[in-house]
Design an enzyme around this catalytic site. Sequence first.
Site, short mmCIF file in Angstrom:
data_model
loop_
_atom_site.label_atom_id
_atom_site.label_comp_id
_atom_site.label_asym_id
_atom_site.label_seq_id
_atom_site.Cartn_x
_atom_site.Cartn_y
_atom_site.Cartn_z
N PHE A 118 -8.35 -4.49 -4.37
CA PHE A 118 -8.23 -3.06 -4.35
C PHE A 118 -9.01 -2.45 -5.69
O PHE A 118 -8.73 -3.12 -6.71
CB PHE A 118 -6.77 -2.58 -4.26
CG PHE A 118 -6.58 -1.24 -4.02
CD1 PHE A 118 -7.05 -0.57 -2.64
CD2 PHE A 118 -6.45 -0.41 -5.14
CE1 PHE A 118 -7.08 0.86 -2.50
CE2 PHE A 118 -6.45 1.00 -4.88
CZ PHE A 118 -6.58 1.67 -4.01
N LYS A 163 3.69 3.80 0.30
CA LYS A 163 3.33 3.27 1.41
C LYS A 163 4.49 3.02 2.34
O LYS A 163 5.12 3.70 2.82
CB LYS A 163 2.38 1.99 1.32
CG LYS A 163 1.15 2.23 0.41
CD LYS A 163 0.49 0.95 0.10
CE LYS A 163 -0.67 1.19 -0.93
NZ LYS A 163 -1.81 2.30 -0.41
N ASP A 174 0.07 -8.30 -6.51
CA ASP A 174 -0.18 -6.76 -5.95
C ASP A 174 0.74 -6.70 -4.67
O ASP A 174 -0.19 -7.21 -3.59
CB ASP A 174 -1.44 -5.94 -6.01
CG ASP A 174 -1.33 -4.65 -5.76
OD1 ASP A 174 -0.43 -4.07 -5.22
OD2 ASP A 174 -2.27 -3.84 -6.32
C1 PLP Z 1 -3.39 -2.76 -3.32
C2 PLP Z 1 -3.29 -1.52 -4.07
N1 PLP Z 1 -3.02 -1.45 -5.39
C3 PLP Z 1 -2.77 -0.33 -5.93
C4 PLP Z 1 -2.98 0.90 -5.15
C5 PLP Z 1 -3.02 2.23 -5.68
O1 PLP Z 1 -2.54 2.15 -7.09
P1 PLP Z 1 -1.95 3.60 -7.72
O2 PLP Z 1 -0.50 3.91 -7.12
O3 PLP Z 1 -1.83 3.34 -9.31
O4 PLP Z 1 -2.83 4.58 -7.51
C6 PLP Z 1 -3.50 0.84 -3.94
C7 PLP Z 1 -3.35 1.75 -2.92
O5 PLP Z 1 -3.85 1.90 -1.88
C8 PLP Z 1 -3.52 -0.47 -3.35
O6 PLP Z 1 -3.75 -0.59 -1.90
#
Ligand code: PLP
Length: 406
Positions: free
Chosen positions: A124, A219, A193
């Site tokens: 991501f 999510k 993550d």
């Molecule tokens: C794997 C992953 N990490 C991080 C994020 C987003 O991070 P943030 O909450 O800092 O925008 C997403 C958003 O879709 C994601 O899919």
Amino acid sequence: MTRDEARALDAADPLRRLRERFALPEGVIYLDGNSLGALPRATPARMAETVEREWGEGLIRSWNDAGWIDAPTRVAAKIAPLIGAKPDEVVVADSTSVNLYKLLMAALAARPGRRVIVTEPGNFPTDLYMAQGIAAGGQVEVRTAPRDRIIEAIDETVAVVMLTHVHYRTAEMFDMAAVTTAAQGAGALMLWDLSHSAGAVPVDLGAANADLAVGCGYKYLNGGPGAPAFLYVAERHQALLTSPLTGWMGHAAPFEFGDDYAPCPTMRRWLCGTPPILGLAALEAGLATFDGVDPTALYAKGQALADLFVAEVEAKCPGLTLASPRERTQRGSHISFAHTDGFPVMAALIARGVIGDFRGPDLLRFGFTPLYTSFEEVWRAADILADLLASGAWDDERYRARGKVT
Ligand SMILES: Cc1ncc(COP(=O)(O)O)c(C=O)c1O
């Protein structure tokens, strides 16, 4: 499968009543809960309570009287069972991006002499960008390797391996225990993550002996747009790792207002500034949608919904190619199909009330959230998609105009 057969699956589904916990609009089939979870029915009242009574009437007293000050750890304790963590191994704070920064920096500091962050290309973007920002200082290197070569890329120069458990595009899922063991075998720390995993697939950080993790609140956890994120540090590392963002809320005694920073001995050390109470209240209401739900049944339903979608789309939509693993155990709870004109196809599909999303250059992405998605909806979504493709109605300037799809 026929529509009636899909209806029969819903009638036999022990989880079907959970949908009542959500306020979904009529006429919409929502297959994007992997990007923004739907609104829980209880959230508006909880927000009104927090704003009008706790803030409006309680004013500053609510930091104590309404438990605001404890919200980051109280809400985190409700995430813990969804990710196989102990309640005191999790805290809710900041965004996923900021939490990645904090944990990457802490991991690098905990592995002196090692300067490499290993990750995969196509991770991501924020994961890659946060690592690149750290490397821009010149002291750290980001090493990328494709997922089937990731273990080979981990050597004695690596401080931390950072991977997304369920890939945001394809839903491919890493073997968490195997990669964690490999990272630790080389002396590195492992940072997962869990943004596309928490609340969607079984995650057992404890059983995998994971070191560090982060994930989104908005999510599958249904915390609302921009909900605060979570951060996990295994108990055995907690005294050793410290946040590089040494704000006053991570201090051992913030209300003594001393001049010198001393980290809190608990997970509160990962807080930086004042917790976002409105966001935490909405996230707590979002997490309540999991109350009393058997996680095994939930995951099984998510995978059954995805299987049904794959089968129906493959039977009815010859122009689409499956871009996610077919095997249940190798994927998360979303499914992507490739189409060279994916953007206008998705735009036209959304105009017909089926909300998925588009991930360039060519992926139509559909999320299956077993708390509120029904088998009949999945059947209908595939049917509407098939109709759209057969009619060619997506091939229209209105849908080709670039802009954000969702
Ligand atoms: C794997 C992953 N990490 C991080 C994020 C987003 O991070 P943030 O909450 O800092 O925008 C997403 C958003 O879709 C994601 O899919």
